[in-house]
Design an enzyme around this catalytic site. Structure first.
Site, PDB file in Angstrom:
ATOM      1  N   ASP A 256       0.824  -1.213   0.000  1.00  0.00           N
ATOM      2  CA  ASP A 256       0.000   0.000   0.000  1.00  0.00           C
ATOM      3  C   ASP A 256       0.855   1.260   0.000  1.00  0.00           C
ATOM      4  OD1 ASP A 256       0.221  -1.299   2.790  1.00  0.00           O
ATOM      5  OD2 ASP A 256      -0.111   0.800   3.292  1.00  0.00           O
ATOM      6  N   ASP A 266       4.956   7.899   0.506  1.00  0.00           N
ATOM      7  CA  ASP A 266       4.718   7.669   1.938  1.00  0.00           C
ATOM      8  C   ASP A 266       6.012   7.619   2.750  1.00  0.00           C
ATOM      9  OD1 ASP A 266       2.028   7.776   1.791  1.00  0.00           O
ATOM     10  OD2 ASP A 266       1.655   5.646   2.068  1.00  0.00           O
TER      11      ASP A 266
END
Length: 499
Positions: A256, A266
């Site tokens: 993810d 991220d």
């Protein structure tokens, strides 16, 4: 860019992802931030949007990018995805604290996501508070720029807004919101969720959205999905090679957190290696070392295999045939990684030509850095100062290494290799090496200084670091101290998933 940069209220929103419908995302409004204060805004990123940096001085800019107000045309959503976290499938994740305000299309036809991170709870928050703390927000704000100016694909950030809202992590900290900017924030996990839910009919519209927006040369092709996945695999492999070449560790390479465009996505417990350890674990939460530095290329391959598993229904209606296609596509990862990483390492040690034995020569140098825990970034800059003549000057590098005997055994072979290809013009070689070996990287202790400064309400260290990191390969003698190894008291800074 238009002849005249646009005021904030004239940004052109083109919310094509939201137009896919409710099965892919939930409509959600950002939660207001108490007493928002703009700590920093990025004029370089504003230029991507055709936005006039004069907007930074307005109250409206702070209110919008704190999550307290919306502009006309914004259609805020939180997207649904799943993912493999530390190797285990988690069936629903989604944007738990990130809210996509919409896409801005600039005068050049480029589409840019504007996404607020830390903007409050969404339907995917799973009982979490939906906030980001100032500490982690500063780290992400700096990291995107650091990697961008190293030439590594990455998300970036337009703004950093601090608030007064208390947020509990290990301790009580203050909330902050950054506006992340990227062509897309779609992840491998966006496809995994629909595969494992047996909602295979949702895969093609999402894949075609990505292709239409970001792989336009594949639009309408009968085999577009296989060709697209092949390109994603190769982009991912090349990204891993770039991370390795600068000693960058991501820390949480869950599926993810993997970008469908091959971007660095991220930023949490990331880190640039100081004292080189090939097995370095930058994430204090990674007890088993799954995402250690030397494992990153293999994890990139594994994650691509998970993406291919999730997109099997796009490859062929017969599952056995789909698996064969997927296996063939996955075989593209190894050569793409090897070609890019070998070229990068060759350039880093000053070689212009590819010759047999180069991999061994490179690995021997990395091994002696590992054995002596030499500073990764500085060692390559010092290698550029080594004379190519037998017995030539190598004092600067020798003085910094503990594995001196190994270096002395390696140098004759290195010098012979340089002379064999005619790279014995030391000044020209040093210039080439310094153009690919950064002098300045975002070391953890530098990021920590910026965090502490920001917690006092100042963006001085953020601005100084951004100024330095825009020119990571230049000498910048006025900033020499920022190229130093961390002082003893800062060598054991720990970052975890809360970072």
């Amino acid at each position: 860019m238009p002849d005249v940069p646009l005021p904030l209220t004239e940004l052109a929103f083109d919310n094509r992802l939201a137009a896919l419908g409710g099965g892919y995302a939930a409509q959600v409004r950002p939660a207001p931030l108490s007493r928002p204060r703009l700590l920093h805004a990025n004029a370089d990123v504003a230029a991507l949007l055709d936005l006039d940096p004069a907007a930074f001085a307005t109250a409206t800019f702070t209110e919008v990018f704190a999550g307290n107000a919306l502009l006309p045309g914004m259609a805020p959503i939180a997207t649904l995805y799943a993912g493999h976290q530390f190797g285990t499938y988690v069936p629903q994740l989604g944007d738990g604290r990130a809210i996509l305000l919409g896409q801005v299309r600039n005068a050049r036809g480029e589409s840019w996501d504007l996404q607020l991170k830390g903007a409050g709870q969404t339907p995917f928050s799973r009982f979490a508070d939906g906030r980001a703390v100032l500490r982690s927000s500063v780290r992400e704000y700096l990291a995107g720029e650091a990697l961008h100016h190293l030439g590594i694909p990455t998300t970036r950030a337009l703004s950093l807004v601090a608030g007064d809202d208390p947020v509990r992590r290990e301790t009580i900290e203050r909330a902050a919101v950054i506006c992340r900017v990227a062509p897309s924030h779609i992840r491998f996990g966006h496809f995994e969720v629909f595969y494992y839910r047996d909602q295979h009919q949702r895969l093609a519209p999402l894949a075609d959205h990505v292709i239409d927006e970001h792989f336009p040369h594949l639009r309408g092709a009968a085999d577009r999905h296989a060709r697209w996945l092949g390109e994603v695999i190769e982009r991912t492999a090349r990204l891993m090679a770039q991370w390795q070449s600068v000693g960058f560790c991501h820390g949480v390479m869950n599926t993810d957190n993997m970008s469908i465009l091959g971007l660095t996505l991220d930023y949490g417990p990331y880190g640039f290696i100081d004292a080189f350890d090939a097995h370095h674990i930058c994430n204090h939460s990674d007890d088993g070392g799954r995402y250690a530095y030397d494992r990153q290329p293999g994890i990139g391959l594994w994650n691509c295999s998970r993406l291919l598993q999730a997109t099997l229904p796009l490859l062929h209606e017969d599952e056995n045939e789909a698996v064969k296609i997927a296996e063939h596509l996955l075989e593209r990862y190894g050569p793409a990684y090897s070609e890019r990483v070998t070229a990068l390492w060759r350039a880093k040690i000053g070689l212009r030509e590819a010759r047999e034995g180069d991999a061994e020569l490179i690995n021997r140098f990395l091994t002696l850095l590992h054995r002596g825990r030499a500073d990764f970034t500085r060692s390559f800059r010092l290698l550029a100062q080594v004379a190519s003549a037998d017995g030539g000057d190598a004092r600067a590098l020798r003085d910094r290494l503990l594995a001196v005997e190994a270096l002395d055994a390696w140098l004759p072979d290195y010098r012979a290799r340089l002379r064999a290809e005619g790279s014995d013009d030391d000044a020209a070689r040093a210039a080439r090496m310094n153009a690919v070996n950064p002098k300045y990287v975002l070391r953890n202790h530098l990021a920590q200084r910026a965090i502490e400064d920001a917690e006092r309400g100042s963006a001085g260290q953020i601005e100084r670091l951004l100024t330095i990191l825009r020119r990571p390969y230049d000498e910048q003698p006025e900033h020499e101290a920022y190229a130093d190894e961390p002082p003893p008291e800062a060598r054991h800074i720990e970052v975890s998933c809360s970072s």
